[in-house]
Scaffold this motif. Structure first.
Motif, mmCIF file in Angstrom:
data_model
loop_
_atom_site.group_PDB
_atom_site.id
_atom_site.type_symbol
_atom_site.label_atom_id
_atom_site.label_comp_id
_atom_site.label_asym_id
_atom_site.label_seq_id
_atom_site.Cartn_x
_atom_site.Cartn_y
_atom_site.Cartn_z
ATOM 1 N N UNK A 1 8.641 -2.863 1.526
ATOM 2 C CA UNK A 1 9.604 -1.898 2.247
ATOM 3 C C UNK A 1 9.160 -0.698 2.447
ATOM 4 N N UNK A 2 9.002 -0.343 3.524
ATOM 5 C CA UNK A 2 8.635 0.643 3.931
ATOM 6 C C UNK A 2 9.635 1.551 5.081
ATOM 7 N N UNK A 3 9.801 2.972 5.554
ATOM 8 C CA UNK A 3 10.326 4.099 6.095
ATOM 9 C C UNK A 3 9.668 4.542 6.972
ATOM 10 N N UNK A 4 9.634 3.697 8.146
ATOM 11 C CA UNK A 4 8.576 4.692 9.045
ATOM 12 C C UNK A 4 7.536 3.827 9.193
ATOM 13 N N UNK A 5 6.523 4.587 10.084
ATOM 14 C CA UNK A 5 5.114 4.210 9.888
ATOM 15 C C UNK A 5 4.179 5.232 9.628
ATOM 16 N N UNK A 6 3.247 5.013 8.828
ATOM 17 C CA UNK A 6 2.071 3.145 9.105
ATOM 18 C C UNK A 6 2.504 2.485 8.363
ATOM 19 N N UNK A 7 3.043 1.108 8.600
ATOM 20 C CA UNK A 7 3.553 0.200 7.918
ATOM 21 C C UNK A 7 2.065 -0.758 7.316
ATOM 22 N N UNK A 8 2.657 -1.174 6.321
ATOM 23 C CA UNK A 8 1.188 -2.558 5.645
ATOM 24 C C UNK A 8 1.827 -3.622 4.918
ATOM 25 N N UNK A 9 0.859 -4.305 4.744
ATOM 26 C CA UNK A 9 0.912 -5.146 3.971
ATOM 27 C C UNK A 9 0.126 -5.504 3.523
ATOM 28 N N UNK A 10 -0.374 -6.998 2.410
ATOM 29 C CA UNK A 10 -1.191 -7.308 1.763
ATOM 30 C C UNK A 10 -1.784 -8.609 2.022
ATOM 31 N N UNK A 11 -2.320 -9.202 1.956
ATOM 32 C CA UNK A 11 -2.560 -10.735 1.125
ATOM 33 C C UNK A 11 -3.790 -10.749 0.761
ATOM 34 N N UNK A 12 -3.868 -12.309 0.099
ATOM 35 C CA UNK A 12 -4.328 -12.741 -0.328
ATOM 36 C C UNK A 12 -5.416 -14.589 0.353
ATOM 37 N N UNK A 13 -6.166 -14.269 0.215
ATOM 38 C CA UNK A 13 -6.497 -16.570 0.705
ATOM 39 C C UNK A 13 -8.027 -16.739 0.139
ATOM 40 N N UNK A 14 -8.463 -17.552 0.176
ATOM 41 C CA UNK A 14 -9.629 -18.124 0.508
ATOM 42 C C UNK A 14 -10.059 -18.387 2.031
ATOM 43 N N UNK A 15 -11.344 -17.363 2.216
ATOM 44 C CA UNK A 15 -12.437 -17.241 2.835
ATOM 45 C C UNK A 15 -13.181 -17.531 2.668
ATOM 46 N N UNK A 16 -13.487 -19.037 4.123
ATOM 47 C CA UNK A 16 -13.976 -19.849 4.677
ATOM 48 C C UNK A 16 -15.092 -18.835 5.876
ATOM 49 N N UNK B 1 0.815 -1.559 -0.223
ATOM 50 C CA UNK B 1 0.167 0.112 -0.044
ATOM 51 C C UNK B 1 0.430 0.879 0.317
ATOM 52 N N UNK B 2 0.473 2.100 -0.765
ATOM 53 C CA UNK B 2 0.527 3.453 0.037
ATOM 54 C C UNK B 2 -0.637 4.740 -0.930
ATOM 55 N N UNK B 3 -0.305 5.697 -0.400
ATOM 56 C CA UNK B 3 -1.803 6.886 -0.346
ATOM 57 C C UNK B 3 -0.929 7.702 -1.108
ATOM 58 N N UNK B 4 -1.298 8.688 -1.657
ATOM 59 C CA UNK B 4 -0.129 9.635 -1.867
ATOM 60 C C UNK B 4 0.458 10.839 -0.976
ATOM 61 N N UNK B 5 -0.008 10.460 -0.361
ATOM 62 C CA UNK B 5 0.572 11.494 1.244
ATOM 63 C C UNK B 5 1.424 11.020 1.428
ATOM 64 N N UNK C 1 -2.824 -4.325 13.966
ATOM 65 C CA UNK C 1 -3.122 -4.647 12.813
ATOM 66 C C UNK C 1 -4.374 -4.704 12.615
ATOM 67 N N UNK C 2 -4.860 -3.575 11.744
ATOM 68 C CA UNK C 2 -6.827 -3.865 11.511
ATOM 69 C C UNK C 2 -6.085 -4.057 10.034
ATOM 70 N N UNK C 3 -8.097 -4.284 9.570
ATOM 71 C CA UNK C 3 -7.852 -4.238 7.975
ATOM 72 C C UNK C 3 -8.209 -3.381 7.149
ATOM 73 N N UNK C 4 -7.903 -2.338 6.529
ATOM 74 C CA UNK C 4 -8.204 -1.438 5.330
ATOM 75 C C UNK C 4 -8.807 -1.548 4.281
ATOM 76 N N UNK C 5 -8.934 -2.869 3.959
ATOM 77 C CA UNK C 5 -9.813 -3.087 2.596
ATOM 78 C C UNK C 5 -10.090 -4.841 2.888
ATOM 79 N N UNK D 1 -3.946 -4.751 5.644
ATOM 80 C CA UNK D 1 -3.248 -4.717 6.479
ATOM 81 C C UNK D 1 -2.951 -3.845 7.172
ATOM 82 N N UNK D 2 -2.719 -2.270 7.955
ATOM 83 C CA UNK D 2 -2.115 -1.302 8.100
ATOM 84 C C UNK D 2 -1.826 -1.484 9.856
ATOM 85 N N UNK D 3 -0.624 -0.841 10.236
ATOM 86 C CA UNK D 3 -0.013 -0.588 11.430
ATOM 87 C C UNK D 3 0.324 1.103 11.465
#
Length: 302
Positions: free
Chosen positions: A106-121, A18-22, A142-146, A133-135
């Motif tokens: 790779x992220x410099x400082x906060x906020x940190x985020x990563x993505x996941x693809x999964x099969x949801x049951x 993830x990244x935002x324009x800001x 860590x919370x889900x942002x999308x 997910x964002x911290x």
């Protein structure tokens, strides 16, 4: 970095960094972050398992705070509306996430985020999902942002020599989508069928223009594609005024929300919808909407 914790999700070849324009790495001329990965492979699996437990506990408790504390950004309003309207869900609504594949930038400082693809049951059904997910800071969970189901094949993504997904600008795609939804301007966007139909001037027998659109709330998240474009996850907030219709032709979730708040529709309603969207912004030319989900955020008589 792409890390497959289990095999078996070959059909879902999406990545999120993830990244935002800001935020860090925003804009075409921005310096790409050179810091440590947002999480390690071991941490990412533990984070996903812990979040799933918190999510399941929240949705079956009926406690709005517990449920809301698992999400952030564009997911907050629809989650709050859902639990306020329907309360606790049965245990059968709990989810499990299988075959997760993590995409860590790779992220410099906060906020940190990563993505996941999964099969949801859940409830005996399965669907492919994408999450971000964002911290926001060291003491935060860590919370889900999308969170979005997705079908089809997205554009091919780009990775650095170490296999880390490359963060990108959203290239103005959320704003272009919001502009189209409000005015029908297709100069910078190729809308999908749902976006076109959502501009209809009636809901049931209620008169309703497309309403007012704004990007967010919360940041957008984007990955660089192999052609130099961006694959973008973002939110849109839609506010519409409905007028002159019958209560029995309202969407069910709107009627239920009003009833739970002891409100009557009257002659006019102000309704807010939250969109979660995935789109593609090419290096040049029009962006495209690849998929979305739309949920009620609030409703009240006007």
């Amino acid at each position: 970095m792409r890390r497959a914790l289990h095999v078996g999700l070959a059909a879902l070849l999406l990545a999120v960094a993830g990244c935002s324009e800001s935020g860090p790495a925003a804009g075409a001329g921005s310096k790409e972050p050179s810091g440590k990965p947002a999480v390690t492979a071991e941490e990412s699996l533990k984070i996903l398992e812990a979040w799933t437990g918190r999510h399941n506990k929240g949705i079956t408790s009926g406690d709005e705070r517990q449920w809301r504390d698992t999400v952030t950004g564009s997911l907050e309003a629809p989650v709050s509306a859902r639990v306020r309207t329907y309360g606790r869900l049965p245990e059968s609504a709990e989810i499990s996430l299988m075959n997760p594949v993590f995409y860590v930038p790779r992220l410099d400082g906060f906020p940190k985020w990563f993505g996941v693809a999964a099969l949801e049951r859940s409830g005996g059904k399965e669907q492919q999902v994408l999450g971000v997910f964002v911290k926001t800071g060291k003491p935060d969970d860590w919370r889900a942002a999308h969170w979005l189901t997705f079908q089809g094949k997205p554009p091919q993504l780009a990775y650095d020599p170490q296999g880390y997904a490359r963060a990108a600008s959203d290239r103005g795609l959320p704003a272009a989508h919001a502009k189209y939804m409000g005015s029908g301007d297709e100069s910078t966007l190729v809308p999908d069928a749902y976006s076109r139909s959502a501009r209809a001037k009636r809901i049931g027998d209620w008169k309703a223009g497309p309403g007012e659109f704004a990007s967010g709330p919360g940041a957008s998240y984007a990955l660089r594609t192999s052609d130099g474009g961006s694959l973008v996850w973002y939110g849109l907030k839609q506010e519409r005024t409905l007028a002159g219709g019958r209560e029995d032709t309202l969407p069910r979730e709107v009627g239920d929300y009003l009833a739970k708040n002891d409100d009557k529709p009257g002659d006019r309603l102000r309704v807010t919808w939250q969109w979660l969207v995935i789109g593609y912004a090419p290096p040049s030319g029009k962006g495209r909407v690849l998929g979305e989900s739309v949920s009620l955020a609030s409703a009240e008589s006007a």
